[in-house]
Design a protein around this motif. Structure first.
Motif, PDB file in Angstrom:
ATOM      1  N   GLU A   1      49.381  36.661  20.333  1.00 45.08           N
ATOM      2  CA  GLU A   1      48.362  36.395  19.285  1.00 45.08           C
ATOM      3  C   GLU A   1      47.243  35.849  19.582  1.00 45.08           C
ATOM      4  N   PHE A   2      47.322  35.077  20.641  1.00 43.05           N
ATOM      5  CA  PHE A   2      46.234  34.065  21.038  1.00 43.05           C
ATOM      6  C   PHE A   2      45.264  34.845  22.015  1.00 43.05           C
ATOM      7  N   ARG A   3      45.900  36.005  22.479  1.00 44.31           N
ATOM      8  CA  ARG A   3      44.933  36.838  23.457  1.00 44.31           C
ATOM      9  C   ARG A   3      44.435  37.823  22.555  1.00 44.31           C
ATOM     10  N   ARG A   4      45.116  38.365  21.253  1.00 44.49           N
ATOM     11  CA  ARG A   4      44.685  39.309  20.344  1.00 44.49           C
ATOM     12  C   ARG A   4      43.416  38.799  19.740  1.00 44.49           C
ATOM     13  N   SER A   5      43.392  37.656  19.415  1.00 50.24           N
ATOM     14  CA  SER A   5      42.397  36.768  18.709  1.00 50.24           C
ATOM     15  C   SER A   5      41.152  36.407  19.606  1.00 50.24           C
ATOM     16  N   ASP A   6      41.280  37.020  20.744  1.00 47.68           N
ATOM     17  CA  ASP A   6      40.289  36.607  21.668  1.00 47.68           C
ATOM     18  C   ASP A   6      39.856  35.278  22.141  1.00 47.68           C
ATOM     19  N   HIS A   7      40.985  34.309  21.983  1.00 49.52           N
ATOM     20  CA  HIS A   7      40.869  33.120  22.566  1.00 49.52           C
ATOM     21  C   HIS A   7      40.952  32.954  23.942  1.00 49.52           C
ATOM     22  N   LYS A   8      40.299  31.758  24.298  1.00 44.90           N
ATOM     23  CA  LYS A   8      40.299  31.697  25.721  1.00 44.90           C
ATOM     24  C   LYS A   8      41.062  30.140  26.328  1.00 44.90           C
ATOM     25  N   ARG A   9      41.626  30.244  27.329  1.00 45.46           N
ATOM     26  CA  ARG A   9      42.449  29.044  27.724  1.00 45.46           C
ATOM     27  C   ARG A   9      41.868  28.670  29.223  1.00 45.46           C
ATOM     28  N   LEU A  10      41.602  27.563  29.488  1.00 44.07           N
ATOM     29  CA  LEU A  10      40.937  27.058  30.652  1.00 44.07           C
ATOM     30  C   LEU A  10      41.462  25.634  31.149  1.00 44.07           C
ATOM     31  N   PRO A  11      42.903  25.570  31.389  1.00 41.26           N
ATOM     32  CA  PRO A  11      43.278  24.285  31.776  1.00 41.26           C
ATOM     33  C   PRO A  11      43.131  23.930  33.242  1.00 41.26           C
ATOM     34  N   TRP A  12      43.148  22.666  33.761  1.00 44.02           N
ATOM     35  CA  TRP A  12      43.068  22.398  35.189  1.00 44.02           C
ATOM     36  C   TRP A  12      44.117  21.300  35.379  1.00 44.02           C
TER      37      TRP A  12
ATOM     38  N   ASN B   1      56.437  37.198  31.090  1.00 46.30           N
ATOM     39  CA  ASN B   1      56.739  37.384  29.611  1.00 46.30           C
ATOM     40  C   ASN B   1      56.078  38.380  28.828  1.00 46.30           C
ATOM     41  N   MET B   2      54.655  38.522  29.280  1.00 46.78           N
ATOM     42  CA  MET B   2      53.623  39.397  28.367  1.00 46.78           C
ATOM     43  C   MET B   2      53.704  40.647  29.174  1.00 46.78           C
ATOM     44  N   GLY B   3      54.154  40.889  30.387  1.00 45.14           N
ATOM     45  CA  GLY B   3      54.107  42.061  31.197  1.00 45.14           C
ATOM     46  C   GLY B   3      52.768  42.355  31.479  1.00 45.14           C
ATOM     47  N   LEU B   4      51.943  41.430  31.957  1.00 42.01           N
ATOM     48  CA  LEU B   4      50.725  41.546  32.481  1.00 42.01           C
ATOM     49  C   LEU B   4      50.409  41.409  34.145  1.00 42.01           C
ATOM     50  N   ASP B   5      49.156  41.871  34.553  1.00 40.58           N
ATOM     51  CA  ASP B   5      49.101  41.377  36.085  1.00 40.58           C
ATOM     52  C   ASP B   5      48.164  40.262  36.157  1.00 40.58           C
ATOM     53  N   THR B   6      47.983  39.779  37.092  1.00 34.68           N
ATOM     54  CA  THR B   6      47.142  38.541  37.150  1.00 34.68           C
ATOM     55  C   THR B   6      45.677  38.583  36.540  1.00 34.68           C
ATOM     56  N   GLU B   7      45.049  39.871  36.759  1.00 33.43           N
ATOM     57  CA  GLU B   7      43.674  40.049  36.398  1.00 33.43           C
ATOM     58  C   GLU B   7      43.443  40.338  35.006  1.00 33.43           C
ATOM     59  N   GLN B   8      44.846  40.692  34.258  1.00 36.59           N
ATOM     60  CA  GLN B   8      44.813  40.986  32.863  1.00 36.59           C
ATOM     61  C   GLN B   8      45.107  39.599  32.142  1.00 36.59           C
ATOM     62  N   VAL B   9      45.901  38.606  32.959  1.00 38.26           N
ATOM     63  CA  VAL B   9      45.961  37.224  32.252  1.00 38.26           C
ATOM     64  C   VAL B   9      44.610  36.420  32.493  1.00 38.26           C
ATOM     65  N   ASP B  10      44.217  36.660  33.554  1.00 39.07           N
ATOM     66  CA  ASP B  10      42.581  35.995  33.763  1.00 39.07           C
ATOM     67  C   ASP B  10      41.576  36.336  32.666  1.00 39.07           C
ATOM     68  N   GLU B  11      41.929  37.392  31.947  1.00 39.49           N
ATOM     69  CA  GLU B  11      40.946  37.634  30.719  1.00 39.49           C
ATOM     70  C   GLU B  11      40.812  36.709  29.898  1.00 39.49           C
ATOM     71  N   PHE B  12      41.870  36.168  29.364  1.00 42.06           N
ATOM     72  CA  PHE B  12      41.873  34.862  28.495  1.00 42.06           C
ATOM     73  C   PHE B  12      42.619  33.728  28.968  1.00 42.06           C
ATOM     74  N   TYR B  13      42.979  33.525  30.074  1.00 48.32           N
ATOM     75  CA  TYR B  13      43.790  32.341  30.752  1.00 48.32           C
ATOM     76  C   TYR B  13      43.457  32.170  32.327  1.00 48.32           C
TER      77      TYR B  13
END
Length: 242
Positions: A117-128, A152-164
């Motif tokens: 849902e976080f991804r679907r809502s076009d939110h962004k996560r940028l922790p350090w 868990n979400m069945g994504l690759d690194t590039e797909q996760v980097d789109e929002f996290y």
């Protein structure tokens, strides 16, 4: 290092096998009686100060428990402010750990890896996270969560980097300080990503060392790592992401 003599502010001492064993237990993390790791230990290179502290008086060494853990175990788990940890056993620790997970995960837990849902809502996560963080949890918990989200979400690194996107700061302590540069205005970088779609591959970090010299780094997005290319180790341009 067993058998080596070490100079400390209050004198010298020789490292024994017992010292080495204690440090190994601290860095590997707490284990249950059956040997299972409950959580990650303090990262190698991080200070033990504030977490695993001892007091030596009259040739007798006593343990000073971490304040945050003491308050949690007294007030939240045992619900008894007078509870003492002096006689705490590993079995009791495991029981309190399991009780903590069962009782508080639904209201305080932060390990749910489903960010659909976080991804679907076009939110962004940028922790350090500082690699020398010694409080709350070390960076292994943060990279574990990032890896778990991807799996868990069945994504690759590039797909996760789109929002996290996660950035790790070598030598960085808890939120600030330590012996390595920490991010400068990371919230501004997040706003720029959200509002202008400027996703960063590197996050700028800076510190002033004990010689009053400015040290800079361009922190890499996880899982990339900084690699030293040569030149001035205080200059961000002497490193690259690999």
């Amino acid at each position: 290092m067993v058998g080596d003599t070490v100079n400390c502010p209050n004198g010298t001492f020789t490292i024994t096998a017992a010292h080495a064993d204690a440090v190994s237990k601290i860095t590997e993390g707490p284990r249950s009686p059956d040997g299972q790791i409950s959580w990650f230990g303090i990262a190698i290179g991080a200070s033990f100060s504030g977490v695993t502290v001892t007091n030596a008086t009259n040739n007798k060494t006593s343990v000073i428990p971490a304040p945050l853990g003491v308050l949690w175990m007294k007030c939240f788990i045992s619900k008894d402010p007078t509870y003492t940890l002096e006689n705490l056993t590993i079995a009791n620790f495991k029981r309190m750990y399991l009780q903590s997970v069962a009782e508080f995960t639904t209201i305080l837990g932060s390990e749910n890896p489903n960010l659909t849902e976080f991804r679907r809502s076009d939110h962004k996560r940028l922790p350090w996270h500082g690699l020398a963080d010694r409080l709350i949890k070390n960076y292994h918990g943060t990279t574990w969560y990032r890896d778990t989200v991807q799996r868990n979400m069945g994504l690759d690194t590039e797909q996760v980097d789109e929002f996290y996107r996660l950035f790790l700061a070598s030598g960085g302590d808890h939120c600030e300080g330590g012996y390595g540069p920490v991010p400068v205005e990371p919230s501004k970088a997040l706003v720029d990503w959200v509002e202008n779609n400027n996703a960063l591959d590197t996050l700028f970090a800076r510190m002033v060392d004990d010689t009053n010299t400015t040290v800079t780094r361009n922190l890499c997005r996880y899982p990339w790592q900084l690699v030293y290319l040569g030149g001035d180790a205080r200059d961000a341009h002497s490193f690259a992401c690999d």
